[in-house]
Structures are given as C-alpha cells and as structure tokens.
Design a protein around this motif. Structure first.
Motif, PDB file in Angstrom:
ATOM      1  N   GLY A 119       0.767  -1.233   0.000  1.00 16.58           N
ATOM      2  CA  GLY A 119       0.000   0.000   0.000  1.00 16.58           C
ATOM      3  C   GLY A 119       0.797   1.283   0.000  1.00 16.58           C
ATOM      4  N   TYR A 120       2.094   1.215  -0.054  1.00 17.98           N
ATOM      5  CA  TYR A 120       2.916   2.415  -0.083  1.00 17.98           C
ATOM      6  C   TYR A 120       2.987   2.971  -1.499  1.00 17.98           C
ATOM      7  N   THR A 121       3.120   4.291  -1.597  1.00 19.41           N
ATOM      8  CA  THR A 121       3.269   4.973  -2.873  1.00 19.41           C
ATOM      9  C   THR A 121       4.710   5.449  -2.999  1.00 19.41           C
ATOM     10  N   ALA A 122       5.342   5.144  -4.125  1.00 15.32           N
ATOM     11  CA  ALA A 122       6.717   5.595  -4.343  1.00 15.32           C
ATOM     12  C   ALA A 122       6.768   7.113  -4.259  1.00 15.32           C
ATOM     13  N   TYR A 123       7.717   7.630  -3.504  1.00 14.22           N
ATOM     14  CA  TYR A 123       7.841   9.077  -3.335  1.00 14.22           C
ATOM     15  C   TYR A 123       9.042   9.608  -4.119  1.00 14.22           C
ATOM     16  N   GLN A 124      10.217   8.990  -3.880  1.00  9.24           N
ATOM     17  CA  GLN A 124      11.428   9.459  -4.546  1.00  9.24           C
ATOM     18  C   GLN A 124      12.507   8.395  -4.445  1.00  9.24           C
ATOM     19  N   LYS A 125      13.390   8.385  -5.432  1.00  7.04           N
ATOM     20  CA  LYS A 125      14.583   7.543  -5.398  1.00  7.04           C
ATOM     21  C   LYS A 125      15.773   8.479  -5.418  1.00  7.04           C
ATOM     22  N   ILE A 126      16.666   8.293  -4.449  1.00  4.74           N
ATOM     23  CA  ILE A 126      17.827   9.164  -4.360  1.00  4.74           C
ATOM     24  C   ILE A 126      19.033   8.365  -3.884  1.00  4.74           C
ATOM     25  N   SER A 166       9.171   5.590   0.061  1.00  6.38           N
ATOM     26  CA  SER A 166       7.741   5.442  -0.192  1.00  6.38           C
ATOM     27  C   SER A 166       6.970   5.909   1.037  1.00  6.38           C
ATOM     28  N   THR A 167       5.708   6.296   0.820  1.00  2.00           N
ATOM     29  CA  THR A 167       4.890   6.819   1.912  1.00  2.00           C
ATOM     30  C   THR A 167       3.476   6.271   1.844  1.00  2.00           C
ATOM     31  N   LYS A 168       2.790   6.317   2.969  1.00  2.00           N
ATOM     32  CA  LYS A 168       1.349   6.090   3.021  1.00  2.00           C
ATOM     33  C   LYS A 168       0.843   6.615   4.359  1.00  2.00           C
ATOM     34  N   TRP A 169      -0.442   6.924   4.392  1.00  2.00           N
ATOM     35  CA  TRP A 169      -1.065   7.361   5.633  1.00  2.00           C
ATOM     36  C   TRP A 169      -1.682   6.165   6.321  1.00  2.00           C
ATOM     37  N   GLY A 170      -1.494   6.091   7.626  1.00  2.00           N
ATOM     38  CA  GLY A 170      -2.052   5.014   8.426  1.00  2.00           C
ATOM     39  C   GLY A 170      -2.214   5.493   9.854  1.00  2.00           C
ATOM     40  N   LYS A 171      -2.156   4.575  10.783  1.00  4.64           N
ATOM     41  CA  LYS A 171      -2.260   4.900  12.211  1.00  4.64           C
ATOM     42  C   LYS A 171      -1.014   4.366  12.915  1.00  4.64           C
ATOM     43  N   ALA A 172      -0.578   5.095  13.923  1.00  2.00           N
ATOM     44  CA  ALA A 172       0.544   4.664  14.757  1.00  2.00           C
ATOM     45  C   ALA A 172       0.287   5.158  16.172  1.00  2.00           C
ATOM     46  N   ARG A 173       0.903   4.520  17.124  1.00  2.00           N
ATOM     47  CA  ARG A 173       0.730   4.900  18.527  1.00  2.00           C
ATOM     48  C   ARG A 173       1.705   6.019  18.890  1.00  2.00           C
ATOM     49  N   ASP A 174       1.171   7.021  19.589  1.00  2.65           N
ATOM     50  CA  ASP A 174       2.026   8.099  20.070  1.00  2.65           C
ATOM     51  C   ASP A 174       2.710   7.664  21.363  1.00  2.65           C
ATOM     52  N   ALA A 175       3.412   8.577  22.012  1.00  2.00           N
ATOM     53  CA  ALA A 175       4.159   8.257  23.236  1.00  2.00           C
ATOM     54  C   ALA A 175       3.241   7.771  24.358  1.00  2.00           C
TER      55      ALA A 175
END
Length: 143
Positions: A22-29, A35-44
């Motif tokens: 589900g990631y979208t290629a952002y840049q190759k350097i 790559s990036t995607k929006w999802g959920k993650a736990r904060d501190a």
C-alpha cells in the motif's frame, strides 16, 4: 491451506518491496527508495493517531545513513515540520512504517484536515550518505 496462502502472501510482499503493502513511491535518491502512506501509529502515550508511515529500501550493496525534513502544508501555508536524522540502513535492506518505527505523527492537524485536498506534505532535503557500517545503540559503549 490458509496458512500456506498467508505464507505465500508474506513472502511475495517481502520480495516485491514496499509497493505490495500500500505504499506509494515518493522518490529515489542515491540508491534509497522512499515510499509513503497514511495510516495509524501509537504516540508516546499509546494512543493510535493518524501518521505518515515511511518506507525505505536501500538498493545499494553498502549501508547508508539518511536524514530528511517533513513539511506539512495546509491551504498553501507551512503549518508543521519535523526532522528525522541519521537513520542507518544496511545494504539491500528495507525499513517499513510502524514495523521499524519510521513514521511521523502530526500534532497540529485533525484527521479531517489530513484528508482534505488543501493538505499536502513534502519530504525535503533528503540526504543519503554511504557509511562503513550500521551500529546498534546497544553496541555503543556507555560512559
């Protein structure tokens, strides 16, 4: 049979890199695929929040260290920024989103704003440096 199918999906996802999850290629350097995607993650505090999940694949045969800025815009104005510095990634390895802790949780946006067409993000000043080896923090002598 279900276990075999799940196993094959897992293997295929690993072989085909980040694009299969589900990631979208952002840049190759410099041999680093971002790559990036929006999802959920736990904060501190352990609360699940919307997060920009980041995936990196080092296609080089040697380890690299990478750093970059994250710029978050709303209605064309920079509203929030962050920096990730000196992350080491061994040659021919990848690190993905929540699994490896590579994500950014915006603090100044609602979930609705993040989904709005007026919202945009940019990864800027991506720097990739060839290094001799990655060192785990546990291997660094404490003074």
């Amino acid at each position: 049979m279900k276990h075999l199918i799940l196993f094959l999906i897992t293997i295929t996802a690993g072989i085909n890199g980040c694009s299969q999850i589900g990631y979208t290629a952002y840049q190759k350097i410099e041999g680093l695929d971002v790559s990036t995607k929006w999802g959920k993650a736990r904060d501190a505090d352990g609360t699940k929040k919307p997060a920009l999940l980041l995936a990196f694949e080092n296609t080089n045969n040697y380890p690299v260290s990478y750093s970059f800025d994250i710029l978050l815009y709303y209605e064309g104005l920079l509203r929030e920024s962050g920096r990730i510095e000196d992350v080491c990634l061994d040659g021919l390895k990848s690190s993905v989103g929540k699994l490896n802790g590579i994500y950014f949780i915006p603090e100044k946006f609602t979930e609705e704003q993040l989904k709005n067409s007026d919202f945009n993000f940019v990864l800027e000043e991506i720097q990739v440096v060839k290094i001799a080896q990655c060192i785990d923090e546990e291997e660094i002598p404490q003074e």
